[in-house]
Design an enzyme around this catalytic site. Structure first.
Site, short mmCIF file in Angstrom:
data_model
loop_
_atom_site.label_atom_id
_atom_site.label_comp_id
_atom_site.label_asym_id
_atom_site.label_seq_id
_atom_site.Cartn_x
_atom_site.Cartn_y
_atom_site.Cartn_z
CB SER A 176 58.11 56.27 3.12
OG SER A 176 57.94 55.63 1.88
CG ASP A 401 54.89 49.16 4.81
OD1 ASP A 401 54.15 49.29 3.82
OD2 ASP A 401 56.01 49.71 4.92
CG HIS A 457 54.38 52.98 4.41
ND1 HIS A 457 55.59 52.34 4.22
CD2 HIS A 457 54.53 54.22 3.86
CE1 HIS A 457 56.43 53.17 3.60
NE2 HIS A 457 55.81 54.31 3.37
#
Length: 480
Positions: A176, A401, A457
């Site tokens: 991320s 994601d 994710h």
């Protein structure tokens, strides 16, 4: 004024040399975790929890798990979760650590696909203010440059405390906002010959705000979220000459139309971290006050420069300033089990957590709201890594994601203009049902872009077997 990188490095090395005079010759016995609550049986491998000290009274909490294979020779892998402001212990307890938290918030189960099956893994809670990391002055405003320096100093302190791992191969990995953390840290580490850097891997990373924002609109449309009328409006207001700008378009009609896209992606109840997964806790409002506490639903990094989002961020900051208790609560994320476990006083004692540390939350709103985002993309850092011609680089994405979608990262890797070695193809792995397609991979000189099919994710949470196969091939320099 920012100091030149070379001067910062000289200061950091001087600090490290001064600290090393106080260091020992082996792993710190006081940090070893001798009994971890929640396990039916204590692990056969050693693990440690404590603090790495960096500049200006900042203390970064770490949890280091030795390899279950051969710790003396296996690589050291640093792991950083993103946010900015989210804890890497989430990666340990819910993704690829050896212990997985169960729904009761009390019990831990061993993870058969833990990454420490083949590597020594260092989970670092960064920056200060995240998780159990704290600063003596309790000030938690920071920015990309300061964080990369503090992460570098933490690594130096780690190897001071654990000198037996000094010569092991080192890999930097993250997820991320780790897409910013990892390459900016690698830029410093590659200049330090005492650190045996071998490669970096970033999962579902923020690599470029512009590419992430532009690609997300296409992603949403191609996955059936927008509809033909909204798509037509986007083409009319945001595109011209065959090129669309969904990033910093100044057209007011475009901004209003993008606001509709953002409402669908982030506010309609969809799981932004995995489009096809349910939303734990159900559909909720993006901003609410619960029990006298402001709860901010993190909107991720998308549309960061749009006027609509700027107005929204002003509203959030204004409300936050009125409340003493502020926390960040990522949407469709159930952090209750981890919070219950890590705030148990017996667990905190077992992990040698300082009494100065705050209660553990998955993400810190204070760190997030005060964070200075200095890099809009990390192309320069990747090109510097690749120009050295000796580091193995992997960019991987779960393909459902929406927070940091695969298309934007694929566009980013393509934009580096590296020589193609292997054209895009399926990659395979074995599970209990036999040989499976794990996703797709395209390999360039020293860098690969890889998707993990059906994952969101948090790739190791959604597809642990595929993620472990990918990680193994990355670490061992095997073909994907």
């Amino acid at each position: 004024m920012l100091l030149p990188v070379v001067f910062q490095m000289q200061v950091a090395v001087l600090c490290y040399l001064l600290l090393s005079l106080l260091g020992g010759d082996a792993a710190p016995a006081a940090d070893e975790v001798t009994y971890l609550p929640g396990l039916q049986k204590q692990p056969s491998f050693r693990h440690y929890s404590g603090y790495l000290n960096v500049a200006d009274g900042k203390h970064l909490h770490y949890w280091f798990v030795e390899s279950q294979q051969n710790p003396a020779s296996d690589p050291v892998v640093l792991w950083l979760n993103g946010g900015p402001g989210c804890s890497s212990l989430d990666g340990l307890l819910t993704e690829h650590g050896p212990f997985l938290i169960q729904d009761d918030g009390v019990t831990l189960q061993y993870n058969p696909y833990s990454w420490n099956k083949i590597a020594n893994v260092l989970y670092l809670e960064s920056p200060v203010g995240v998780g159990f990391s704290y600063s003596d002055d309790q000030k938690y405003g920071t920015n990309d440059t300061e964080v990369s320096m503090n992460n570098y100093l933490a690594l130096k302190d780690f190897f001071r405390l654990f000198p037996e791992f000094n010569k092991n191969e080192l890999f930097l990995t993250g997820e991320s906002y780790g897409g910013i953390y990892i390459p900016t840290l690698a830029e410093r580490v590659m200049e330090d010959a005492s650190l045996n850097l071998q490669g970096v891997a970033v999962g579902n990373g923020m690599s470029s705000y512009e590419l992430n924002d532009n690609s997300l609109v296409y992603f949403a449309y191609y996955h059936g979220l927008l509809g033909s009328r909204l798509w037509s409006d986007l083409q009319t207001f945001c595109c011209s000459g065959g090129k669309c700008n969904f990033y910093d378009n100044q057209d007011q009609n475009c901004s209003a139309t993008l606001g509709q896209v953002q409402d669908i992606v982030y506010s309609s109840g969809l799981n932004m971290y995995n489009l096809y997964a349910p939303c734990p806790g159900g559909v909720r409002q993006r901003l609410s006050i619960e029990q006298g506490e402001l709860v901010i639903r993190d909107l991720g990094n998308s549309f960061i420069n749009n006027q609509w989002t700027q107005l929204w961020n002003q509203k959030v900051r204004g409300l936050a300033s009125l409340h003493l208790s502020v926390r960040l609560d990522p949407p469709c994320t159930n952090s209750t089990p981890s919070s219950l476990y890590l705030n148990n006083p017996y667990v905190r004692a077992a992990l040698h957590i300082s009494p100065k540390a705050l209660d553990w939350v998955i993400c810190s709103a204070e760190v997030n709201l005060k964070y200075g985002r200095l890099y809009m993309d990390v192309r320069k850092q990747y090109l510097k890594l690749l120009s050295a011609l000796k580091y193995r680089v992997l960019v991987y994405n779960g393909d459902v994601d929406m927070a940091c979608n695969f298309m934007g990262d694929e566009w980013f890797v393509e934009s580096l203009n590296q020589q193609v070695e292997v054209q895009r193809r399926p990659w395979l792995y074995d599970d209990e049902d036999g040989r499976q397609v794990g996703g797709f991979v395209k390999e360039f000189d020293n860098i690969a872009f890889l998707t993990v099919k059906g994952s969101g994710h948090m790739v190791p949470s959604d597809k642990p077997i595929a993620a472990f196969a990918m990680f193994t091939r990355f670490i061992k320099r095997q073909p994907y």
